[in-house]
Design a protein around this motif. Structure first.
Motif, PDB file in Angstrom:
ATOM      1  N   ASP A 156      -9.231   2.302  -3.889  1.00 43.88           N
ATOM      2  CA  ASP A 156      -8.327   1.424  -3.145  1.00 43.88           C
ATOM      3  C   ASP A 156      -7.129   1.088  -4.035  1.00 43.88           C
ATOM      4  O   ASP A 156      -7.227   0.282  -4.956  1.00 43.88           O
TER       5      ASP A 156
ATOM      6  N   SER B  20      -4.153   5.012  -6.648  1.00 43.38           N
ATOM      7  CA  SER B  20      -5.413   4.492  -7.149  1.00 43.38           C
ATOM      8  C   SER B  20      -5.153   3.671  -8.410  1.00 43.38           C
ATOM      9  O   SER B  20      -4.038   3.662  -8.950  1.00 43.38           O
TER      10      SER B  20
ATOM     11  N   ARG C 170      -4.337  -0.450  -3.213  1.00 49.97           N
ATOM     12  CA  ARG C 170      -3.469  -1.521  -2.714  1.00 49.97           C
ATOM     13  C   ARG C 170      -3.192  -2.570  -3.789  1.00 49.97           C
ATOM     14  O   ARG C 170      -4.012  -2.798  -4.675  1.00 49.97           O
TER      15      ARG C 170
ATOM     16  N   ASN D  63       0.832  -1.198   0.000  1.00 46.91           N
ATOM     17  CA  ASN D  63       0.000   0.000   0.000  1.00 46.91           C
ATOM     18  C   ASN D  63       0.868   1.251   0.000  1.00 46.91           C
ATOM     19  O   ASN D  63       1.888   1.311   0.689  1.00 46.91           O
TER      20      ASN D  63
END
Length: 289
Positions: free
Chosen positions: A65, A55, A67, A50
């Motif tokens: 999210d 994005s 990640r 992360n």
């Protein structure tokens, strides 16, 4: 999501689609994210990478999210180990279905459905068979042998992949001009022990370190602290006049020393006397009436 092709097996049945679950982490004891793959049931570890303000652009949409999930297969026996250690305090043989029970993480029962898990229990437990049912009890001796094999395989993998493990390593992208390596066998063992320790409880990690006969890393000697001025609530008095460095005072020229004649002249009464410059100034003409 980065995963292997075996996770998404197109030949698998609809009922055995991959599913994400939370299970008890064997190292921390807290809940962590794992995934069960398709049949035959396989356990996968889920790691998230992360970054802030990250994005994904998916088609014409933006996924908030950002990640990146890494999904890699792992041995389910690592997750069964904490339950075996807990049951070992009772010191009796029990069915594994009674050992692997967790009210906080009920999906732990899925671990016993993973392929080869029941056959792998013999590596860390003593077994007794009564009729068609097997009973298990945790064995520290067998567990140490099993973990030692894990360390040996990890060391071989590190050497074959030429992974930098020496203490003098600065960067994995650094290329040496010679083929000589600074890494010793102890470095590989210690590195492998660190990797294995990420999947076992802390006490078991310490036992493995002793079993590997690795010397403890001694921390460098603590240097004596520098002498510090005693702090108090009273205002600190300046030891030097720092106002001389003010910008306004820097433009002032230092006063010149007077000569003996100038000192004598300064003592004379100058009342009614004109200054020397008055004799050289232009005379002002009187205006005509």
């Amino acid at each position: 999501i980065l995963l292997t092709d075996s996770v998404l097996d197109s030949t698998a049945k609809k009922s055995s689609d991959p599913v994400f679950v939370r299970l008890r982490n064997p190292t921390t004891g807290d809940g962590s994210l794992y995934m069960f793959g398709s049949e035959p049931l396989q356990l996968y570890e889920v790691k998230a990478f992360n970054e802030d303000y990250h994005s994904w652009f998916i088609g014409q949409t933006v996924q908030q999210d950002g990640r990146l999930l890494y999904i890699t297969p792992m041995d389910p026996l690592y997750l069964v180990m904490p339950y075996l250690l807990k049951a070992a305090k009772e010191g009796k043989f029990q069915p594994v279905q009674q050992i692997v029970v967790d009210e906080d993480f009920p999906n732990c029962s899925r671990l016993l459905k993973c392929s080869h898990i029941l056959k792998s229990l013999c590596h860390v437990t003593e077994e007794k068979e009564v009729g068609s049912q097997k009973f298990h009890r945790y064995s520290q001796e067998k567990t140490m042998k099993w973990l030692n094999k894990k360390v040996d395989r990890t060391v071989k993998a590190l050497k074959s992949s030429q992974t930098c493990v020496g203490g003098g390593v600065k960067s994995s992208t650094f290329i040496r001009t010679t083929q000589q390596s600074d890494a010793q066998e102890e470095d590989y063992l210690r590195y492998a022990h660190g990797l294995i320790s990420e999947y076992i409880p802390e006490d078991l990690s310490k036992d493995l370190l002793k079993d590997l006969q690795l010397p403890e890393i001694t921390s460098p000697g603590v240097e004596p602290p520098m002498k510090k001025r005693k702090l108090s609530d009273k205002p600190v008095e300046a030891e030097e006049d720092y106002t001389k460095f003010n910008s306004g005072d820097l433009n002032k020229k230092p006063a010149k020393k007077l000569t003996a004649a100038q000192k004598t002249l300064a003592k004379v009464d100058k009342t009614g006397m004109k200054s020397l410059s008055a004799f050289f100034s232009p005379k002002v003409k009187a205006e005509k009436k």
